[in-house]
Motif scaffolding. Structure first.
Motif, mmCIF file in Angstrom:
data_model
loop_
_atom_site.group_PDB
_atom_site.id
_atom_site.type_symbol
_atom_site.label_atom_id
_atom_site.label_comp_id
_atom_site.label_asym_id
_atom_site.label_seq_id
_atom_site.Cartn_x
_atom_site.Cartn_y
_atom_site.Cartn_z
ATOM 1 N N TYR A 55 -53.554 -52.606 45.941
ATOM 2 C CA TYR A 55 -52.571 -52.202 46.895
ATOM 3 C C TYR A 55 -52.972 -51.968 48.495
ATOM 4 O O TYR A 55 -53.874 -52.133 48.989
ATOM 5 C CB TYR A 55 -52.768 -50.371 46.389
ATOM 6 C CG TYR A 55 -52.477 -50.084 44.756
ATOM 7 C CD1 TYR A 55 -51.373 -50.220 44.432
ATOM 8 C CD2 TYR A 55 -53.646 -49.782 44.372
ATOM 9 C CE1 TYR A 55 -50.939 -50.051 42.981
ATOM 10 C CE2 TYR A 55 -53.252 -49.686 42.535
ATOM 11 C CZ TYR A 55 -52.219 -49.881 41.925
ATOM 12 O OH TYR A 55 -52.055 -49.514 41.038
ATOM 13 N N GLN A 56 -51.597 -52.185 49.174
ATOM 14 C CA GLN A 56 -51.190 -52.382 50.366
ATOM 15 C C GLN A 56 -49.943 -51.315 51.396
ATOM 16 O O GLN A 56 -49.570 -51.678 50.270
ATOM 17 C CB GLN A 56 -51.986 -53.273 51.115
ATOM 18 C CG GLN A 56 -50.658 -54.468 50.567
ATOM 19 C CD GLN A 56 -51.314 -55.673 51.586
ATOM 20 O OE1 GLN A 56 -52.463 -56.208 51.469
ATOM 21 N NE2 GLN A 56 -50.578 -56.980 51.229
ATOM 22 N N ALA A 57 -49.858 -50.749 51.990
ATOM 23 C CA ALA A 57 -48.058 -50.788 52.160
ATOM 24 C C ALA A 57 -48.181 -51.484 52.728
ATOM 25 O O ALA A 57 -46.798 -51.192 53.276
ATOM 26 C CB ALA A 57 -49.374 -49.790 53.184
ATOM 27 N N GLU A 58 -48.618 -52.467 53.369
ATOM 28 C CA GLU A 58 -47.484 -53.692 53.872
ATOM 29 C C GLU A 58 -47.164 -55.041 53.076
ATOM 30 O O GLU A 58 -48.146 -55.295 52.132
ATOM 31 C CB GLU A 58 -47.472 -54.343 54.778
ATOM 32 C CG GLU A 58 -49.219 -55.067 55.330
ATOM 33 C CD GLU A 58 -50.375 -53.882 55.459
ATOM 34 O OE1 GLU A 58 -50.980 -54.783 55.173
ATOM 35 O OE2 GLU A 58 -49.927 -52.358 55.038
ATOM 36 N N PRO A 59 -45.715 -55.394 53.133
ATOM 37 C CA PRO A 59 -46.090 -56.954 52.308
ATOM 38 C C PRO A 59 -47.108 -58.275 52.520
ATOM 39 O O PRO A 59 -47.802 -58.070 53.906
ATOM 40 C CB PRO A 59 -44.741 -57.551 52.572
ATOM 41 C CG PRO A 59 -43.901 -56.396 54.132
ATOM 42 C CD PRO A 59 -45.768 -55.305 53.743
ATOM 43 N N ARG B 4 -42.240 -49.612 45.423
ATOM 44 C CA ARG B 4 -41.591 -48.391 45.765
ATOM 45 C C ARG B 4 -41.766 -49.167 47.100
ATOM 46 O O ARG B 4 -42.975 -49.643 47.538
ATOM 47 C CB ARG B 4 -42.602 -46.997 45.241
ATOM 48 C CG ARG B 4 -43.613 -47.042 45.717
ATOM 49 C CD ARG B 4 -43.804 -45.276 45.299
ATOM 50 N NE ARG B 4 -45.112 -44.914 45.350
ATOM 51 C CZ ARG B 4 -46.136 -44.854 46.512
ATOM 52 N NH1 ARG B 4 -45.873 -44.593 47.038
ATOM 53 N NH2 ARG B 4 -47.017 -44.661 45.349
ATOM 54 N N PRO B 5 -41.248 -48.294 47.768
ATOM 55 C CA PRO B 5 -40.624 -47.974 49.386
ATOM 56 C C PRO B 5 -42.395 -48.105 50.038
ATOM 57 O O PRO B 5 -42.677 -47.100 49.982
ATOM 58 C CB PRO B 5 -39.687 -48.113 49.720
ATOM 59 C CG PRO B 5 -38.863 -47.470 49.439
ATOM 60 C CD PRO B 5 -40.062 -47.800 47.898
ATOM 61 N N GLY B 6 -43.513 -49.242 50.614
ATOM 62 C CA GLY B 6 -43.803 -49.131 50.855
ATOM 63 C C GLY B 6 -45.346 -49.103 50.531
ATOM 64 O O GLY B 6 -46.586 -48.981 51.116
ATOM 65 N N ARG B 7 -45.587 -48.797 49.108
ATOM 66 C CA ARG B 7 -46.450 -49.208 48.791
ATOM 67 C C ARG B 7 -46.200 -50.799 47.801
ATOM 68 O O ARG B 7 -45.647 -51.682 47.297
ATOM 69 C CB ARG B 7 -46.020 -48.250 47.188
ATOM 70 C CG ARG B 7 -47.850 -48.814 46.130
ATOM 71 C CD ARG B 7 -48.554 -47.932 47.170
ATOM 72 N NE ARG B 7 -49.412 -47.790 46.204
ATOM 73 C CZ ARG B 7 -50.792 -46.450 46.358
ATOM 74 N NH1 ARG B 7 -51.204 -47.168 47.309
ATOM 75 N NH2 ARG B 7 -51.425 -46.711 45.431
ATOM 76 N N TYR B 8 -47.470 -51.525 48.070
ATOM 77 C CA TYR B 8 -47.127 -53.167 46.997
ATOM 78 C C TYR B 8 -48.125 -53.039 46.123
ATOM 79 O O TYR B 8 -49.692 -53.018 46.573
ATOM 80 C CB TYR B 8 -47.669 -54.301 48.441
ATOM 81 C CG TYR B 8 -46.101 -54.460 49.501
ATOM 82 C CD1 TYR B 8 -44.999 -55.281 48.924
ATOM 83 C CD2 TYR B 8 -45.605 -52.927 49.801
ATOM 84 C CE1 TYR B 8 -43.737 -55.000 49.884
ATOM 85 C CE2 TYR B 8 -45.215 -53.138 51.028
ATOM 86 C CZ TYR B 8 -43.912 -53.624 50.685
ATOM 87 O OH TYR B 8 -42.550 -54.025 51.615
ATOM 88 N N VAL B 9 -48.508 -54.271 45.401
ATOM 89 C CA VAL B 9 -49.952 -54.522 44.114
ATOM 90 C C VAL B 9 -49.722 -55.720 44.231
ATOM 91 O O VAL B 9 -48.633 -56.263 44.307
ATOM 92 C CB VAL B 9 -49.375 -53.332 43.245
ATOM 93 C CG1 VAL B 9 -47.578 -53.813 42.628
ATOM 94 C CG2 VAL B 9 -50.575 -53.696 42.413
ATOM 95 N N ARG B 10 -50.931 -55.784 44.325
ATOM 96 C CA ARG B 10 -51.128 -57.437 43.333
ATOM 97 C C ARG B 10 -52.217 -57.531 42.517
ATOM 98 O O ARG B 10 -53.061 -56.441 42.642
ATOM 99 C CB ARG B 10 -52.226 -57.973 45.027
ATOM 100 C CG ARG B 10 -52.325 -59.260 44.210
ATOM 101 C CD ARG B 10 -52.570 -60.688 45.175
ATOM 102 N NE ARG B 10 -53.276 -62.372 44.869
ATOM 103 C CZ ARG B 10 -53.552 -62.557 45.616
ATOM 104 N NH1 ARG B 10 -52.757 -63.061 47.366
ATOM 105 N NH2 ARG B 10 -53.836 -64.593 44.986
ATOM 106 N N VAL B 11 -52.155 -57.826 41.557
ATOM 107 C CA VAL B 11 -53.212 -57.543 40.358
ATOM 108 C C VAL B 11 -54.246 -59.487 40.435
ATOM 109 O O VAL B 11 -53.468 -60.400 40.846
ATOM 110 C CB VAL B 11 -52.634 -58.061 38.714
ATOM 111 C CG1 VAL B 11 -53.669 -57.725 37.767
ATOM 112 C CG2 VAL B 11 -52.304 -56.222 38.845
ATOM 113 N N VAL B 12 -56.100 -59.326 40.054
ATOM 114 C CA VAL B 12 -56.549 -59.996 40.270
ATOM 115 C C VAL B 12 -57.667 -59.522 39.506
ATOM 116 O O VAL B 12 -57.398 -58.056 38.669
ATOM 117 C CB VAL B 12 -57.386 -60.044 41.382
ATOM 118 C CG1 VAL B 12 -56.759 -60.534 42.816
ATOM 119 C CG2 VAL B 12 -58.499 -58.863 41.956
ATOM 120 N N ALA B 13 -58.562 -60.467 38.815
ATOM 121 C CA ALA B 13 -59.536 -60.862 38.161
ATOM 122 C C ALA B 13 -60.367 -60.150 38.607
ATOM 123 O O ALA B 13 -60.923 -60.242 39.425
ATOM 124 C CB ALA B 13 -59.664 -62.246 37.408
ATOM 125 N N ALA B 14 -61.145 -59.044 37.508
ATOM 126 C CA ALA B 14 -62.246 -58.532 37.857
ATOM 127 C C ALA B 14 -63.482 -59.359 38.782
ATOM 128 O O ALA B 14 -63.754 -58.555 39.461
ATOM 129 C CB ALA B 14 -62.701 -57.641 37.167
#
Length: 121
Positions: free
Chosen positions: A27-31, A39-49
């Motif tokens: 998770y991070q706050a910026e694109p 949601r506004p101000g919340r970005y997610v990326r899924v990566v392999a463990a």
């Protein structure tokens, strides 16, 4: 900054994280490249463990009125704290709320909290 949750090292940067089986959500706050807005101000990326260099649980601990606590959140000049001393008479005497069986929380003035430290596990 008061932190309570998972952190992951990925590509030389530390992210708030959430393990999910063989994957880790970052998770991070910026694109950013590969990150989707949840949601506004919340970005997610899924990566392999397997791509994550380190995955740790971070918890902020402190003392308030001579008693041990963990810090759950911060709002203005107040800290949401949870008593970790395990003695209900102490929690009751401090006016803490019974959040769950054996779990006592309250709001502490940040200026009264001492010995703030971050623990990683």
């Amino acid at each position: 900054m008061m932190r309570d949750g998972y952190l992951a090292q990925w590509r030389g940067r530390e992210y708030e994280a959430s393990p999910a089986g063989d994957d880790v959500r970052l998770y991070q706050a910026e694109p950013g490249e590969g990150f989707e807005e949840v949601r506004p101000g919340r970005y997610v990326r899924v990566v392999a463990a397997a791509e994550v260099g380190e995955l740790v649980y971070v918890r902020t601990r402190c003392s308030w009125q001579g008693q041990p606590f963990i810090v759950l959140a911060q709002h203005d000049n107040w800290l949401r704290v949870e008593y970790t001393g395990g003695r209900w008479p102490v929690a009751e005497a401090m006016g803490l709320e019974a959040f769950d069986f054996g779990v006592y929380q309250g709001w502490a003035p940040a200026a009264e909290v001492t010995d703030l430290r971050e623990n990683r596990a």
